[in-house]
Design a protein around this motif. Sequence first.
Motif, PDB file in Angstrom:
ATOM      1  N   UNK A  64     -73.735   3.945  -3.811  1.00  0.00           N
ATOM      2  CA  UNK A  64     -72.397   4.514  -3.131  1.00  0.00           C
ATOM      3  C   UNK A  64     -72.778   5.182  -2.168  1.00  0.00           C
ATOM      4  N   UNK A  65     -73.856   5.986  -1.946  1.00  0.00           N
ATOM      5  CA  UNK A  65     -74.225   6.570  -0.619  1.00  0.00           C
ATOM      6  C   UNK A  65     -74.397   5.687   0.549  1.00  0.00           C
ATOM      7  N   UNK A  66     -75.249   4.680   0.212  1.00  0.00           N
ATOM      8  CA  UNK A  66     -75.392   3.796   1.354  1.00  0.00           C
ATOM      9  C   UNK A  66     -74.063   2.834   1.646  1.00  0.00           C
ATOM     10  N   UNK A  67     -73.337   2.612   0.718  1.00  0.00           N
ATOM     11  CA  UNK A  67     -71.864   1.976   0.919  1.00  0.00           C
ATOM     12  C   UNK A  67     -71.062   2.778   1.808  1.00  0.00           C
ATOM     13  N   UNK A  68     -70.930   4.083   1.432  1.00  0.00           N
ATOM     14  CA  UNK A  68     -70.300   4.757   2.476  1.00  0.00           C
ATOM     15  C   UNK A  68     -70.897   5.013   3.884  1.00  0.00           C
ATOM     16  N   UNK A  69     -72.197   5.076   3.841  1.00  0.00           N
ATOM     17  CA  UNK A  69     -73.031   5.088   5.224  1.00  0.00           C
ATOM     18  C   UNK A  69     -72.438   3.642   5.943  1.00  0.00           C
ATOM     19  N   UNK A  70     -72.642   2.551   5.398  1.00  0.00           N
ATOM     20  CA  UNK A  70     -72.419   1.221   5.921  1.00  0.00           C
ATOM     21  C   UNK A  70     -70.867   1.372   6.736  1.00  0.00           C
ATOM     22  N   UNK A  71     -69.774   1.875   5.889  1.00  0.00           N
ATOM     23  CA  UNK A  71     -68.617   1.953   6.363  1.00  0.00           C
ATOM     24  C   UNK A  71     -68.561   2.692   7.503  1.00  0.00           C
ATOM     25  N   UNK A  72     -69.207   3.883   7.732  1.00  0.00           N
ATOM     26  CA  UNK A  72     -69.296   4.566   8.993  1.00  0.00           C
ATOM     27  C   UNK A  72     -69.840   4.030  10.079  1.00  0.00           C
ATOM     28  N   UNK A  73     -71.091   3.358   9.668  1.00  0.00           N
ATOM     29  CA  UNK A  73     -72.034   2.972  10.741  1.00  0.00           C
ATOM     30  C   UNK A  73     -71.554   1.616  11.174  1.00  0.00           C
ATOM     31  N   UNK A  74     -71.116   0.800  10.192  1.00  0.00           N
ATOM     32  CA  UNK A  74     -70.476  -0.587  10.426  1.00  0.00           C
ATOM     33  C   UNK A  74     -71.582  -1.614  10.489  1.00  0.00           C
ATOM     34  N   UNK A  75     -72.664  -1.414   9.782  1.00  0.00           N
ATOM     35  CA  UNK A  75     -73.669  -2.272   9.515  1.00  0.00           C
ATOM     36  C   UNK A  75     -74.297  -2.268   8.278  1.00  0.00           C
ATOM     37  N   UNK A  76     -75.033  -2.984   7.863  1.00  0.00           N
ATOM     38  CA  UNK A  76     -75.882  -2.909   6.514  1.00  0.00           C
ATOM     39  C   UNK A  76     -76.750  -2.092   6.714  1.00  0.00           C
ATOM     40  N   UNK A  77     -77.049  -1.398   5.575  1.00  0.00           N
ATOM     41  CA  UNK A  77     -77.987  -0.450   5.368  1.00  0.00           C
ATOM     42  C   UNK A  77     -79.310  -1.140   4.721  1.00  0.00           C
ATOM     43  N   UNK A  78     -80.431  -0.886   5.041  1.00  0.00           N
ATOM     44  CA  UNK A  78     -81.631  -1.618   4.680  1.00  0.00           C
ATOM     45  C   UNK A  78     -81.750  -1.359   3.088  1.00  0.00           C
ATOM     46  N   UNK A  79     -81.411  -0.552   2.481  1.00  0.00           N
ATOM     47  CA  UNK A  79     -81.595   0.157   0.920  1.00  0.00           C
ATOM     48  C   UNK A  79     -80.498  -0.536   0.311  1.00  0.00           C
ATOM     49  N   UNK A  80     -79.428  -1.301   0.712  1.00  0.00           N
ATOM     50  CA  UNK A  80     -78.316  -1.764   0.100  1.00  0.00           C
ATOM     51  C   UNK A  80     -78.198  -3.286   0.186  1.00  0.00           C
ATOM     52  N   UNK A  81     -79.423  -4.147   0.893  1.00  0.00           N
ATOM     53  CA  UNK A  81     -79.287  -5.362   0.962  1.00  0.00           C
ATOM     54  C   UNK A  81     -79.169  -6.075  -0.395  1.00  0.00           C
ATOM     55  N   UNK A  82     -78.574  -7.297  -0.348  1.00  0.00           N
ATOM     56  CA  UNK A  82     -79.119  -8.499  -1.343  1.00  0.00           C
ATOM     57  C   UNK A  82     -80.229  -9.059  -0.850  1.00  0.00           C
ATOM     58  N   UNK A  83     -81.485  -8.679  -1.825  1.00  0.00           N
ATOM     59  CA  UNK A  83     -82.467  -9.547  -1.263  1.00  0.00           C
ATOM     60  C   UNK A  83     -82.644 -10.968  -1.678  1.00  0.00           C
ATOM     61  N   UNK A  84     -81.610 -11.454  -2.197  1.00  0.00           N
ATOM     62  CA  UNK A  84     -81.560 -12.889  -2.692  1.00  0.00           C
ATOM     63  C   UNK A  84     -80.605 -13.645  -1.405  1.00  0.00           C
ATOM     64  N   UNK A  85     -79.838 -13.082  -0.696  1.00  0.00           N
ATOM     65  CA  UNK A  85     -79.050 -13.578   0.251  1.00  0.00           C
ATOM     66  C   UNK A  85     -79.331 -13.913   1.560  1.00  0.00           C
ATOM     67  N   UNK A  86     -79.117 -14.633   2.133  1.00  0.00           N
ATOM     68  CA  UNK A  86     -79.442 -14.742   3.868  1.00  0.00           C
ATOM     69  C   UNK A  86     -78.505 -13.827   4.364  1.00  0.00           C
ATOM     70  N   UNK A  87     -78.833 -13.116   5.581  1.00  0.00           N
ATOM     71  CA  UNK A  87     -80.114 -13.415   6.201  1.00  0.00           C
ATOM     72  C   UNK A  87     -81.321 -12.644   5.626  1.00  0.00           C
ATOM     73  N   UNK A  88     -80.928 -11.508   4.781  1.00  0.00           N
ATOM     74  CA  UNK A  88     -81.992 -10.558   4.330  1.00  0.00           C
ATOM     75  C   UNK A  88     -83.032 -11.421   3.735  1.00  0.00           C
ATOM     76  N   UNK A  89     -82.826 -12.419   2.737  1.00  0.00           N
ATOM     77  CA  UNK A  89     -84.122 -12.916   1.990  1.00  0.00           C
ATOM     78  C   UNK A  89     -85.033 -13.790   3.059  1.00  0.00           C
TER      79      UNK A  89
END
Length: 398
Positions: A266-291
Amino acid sequence: MAAFFALAVSACASRPHGTLVATHRVAPGASVVDLLVITTRAPDPSEPGVIFSGERGRGVHFADIAVSIPPDSARVIGEVQWPQAPTPDPATQFATVHADVLSKEAAIAAFNARIRKTPRRQVLLFVHGYNTRFEEAVYRFAQIVHDSRADVTPVLFTWPSRGRLLQYGYDHESASYSRDALESVLQALQRDQDVGEISILAHSMGNWVTLEALRQMAIRNGQIGSKIENVMLAAPDVDFDVFRRQIAAIGIRPSVFTLFASRDDDALAASRRFWGNTRLGAVDPSAPPYNEVLYRDQIKVIDLTNVASSDALGHSTFATSPAVVRSIGIRLAQGQPLKDGQAGVGDRLGLMTAGAVSAVGGVAGAAVAAPFAVIDPATRENLSEHLNAAGQSLDPQY
């Protein structure tokens, strides 16, 4: 998120302060962890047991701090039994045995004496995150070292965090302020003939300091140090696109980097809403483009999503899981890279550092509050104002 607000607003306990007063006592059955501390914080001699403040120091300072940890029978493994007074009972609480500020020369001598006695001469360097007071970083790292049972020489790199909920901006700039110092530490460890291996554990905002220092090291030397065997990125609050540029500059060394990520954070989810972009610690490692990126750059990933944790934010799972900390210790002791999908609960779980929770200003700064779910009275008083300034408000029922 509402549950966290309820916990934060109702919290009434105080965070540890002034607890690094030397007791020179060790209870029967207690263990002692001796930490070498390197810091860019300013010294604070104004009151006993503080040693270093959250302000920025000039240059780098050193200390040797020994922490007594109660017998396992008197504590919950994976937790810090925080001192309740400047002179705590070492039979039931963490306590400071000694705390000595050192010169650079004395610190080097102390380090070399310890590393020569360490199997495989392995260093574990820990970099904490946002909203972390000096004593909190010390006690949390001591707990990790003890509970992991890793036979390493522990080194704490602590940068100037003011340890206040609403000071994210200051903390972030302090992290950048400290990256040159951390690079110098890594360069010195790489050059030290007594050092065999270097492992780095960073959490939350500590990942920004770490990645920037490694990037500078690679640009300066053409690569990161050959002795760096493990770089553990726990819940990094780093923009994913920025990370792609950082790792491109650092270069690829298979199995060196391990990412601990969770979509439940939830901490990184809140951070994403503020920054407007995905935080490295909250990526889905099985989904593109992260995988695709993680595979290309040979980043090992341990997915903590859906892992049970007593941490309401899902940002510090490893801190309360004995199996996690001990599994990490075994891996470090055996010199193995951390991998997902192997047998053992530790391979599916993650790490934590000094209990810090990442955030940014505005609503994110309020949402991902203090690392121990404790807010000091001044912060509680300012919470509503801070939220209103961010265009948010607390539901009255909380």
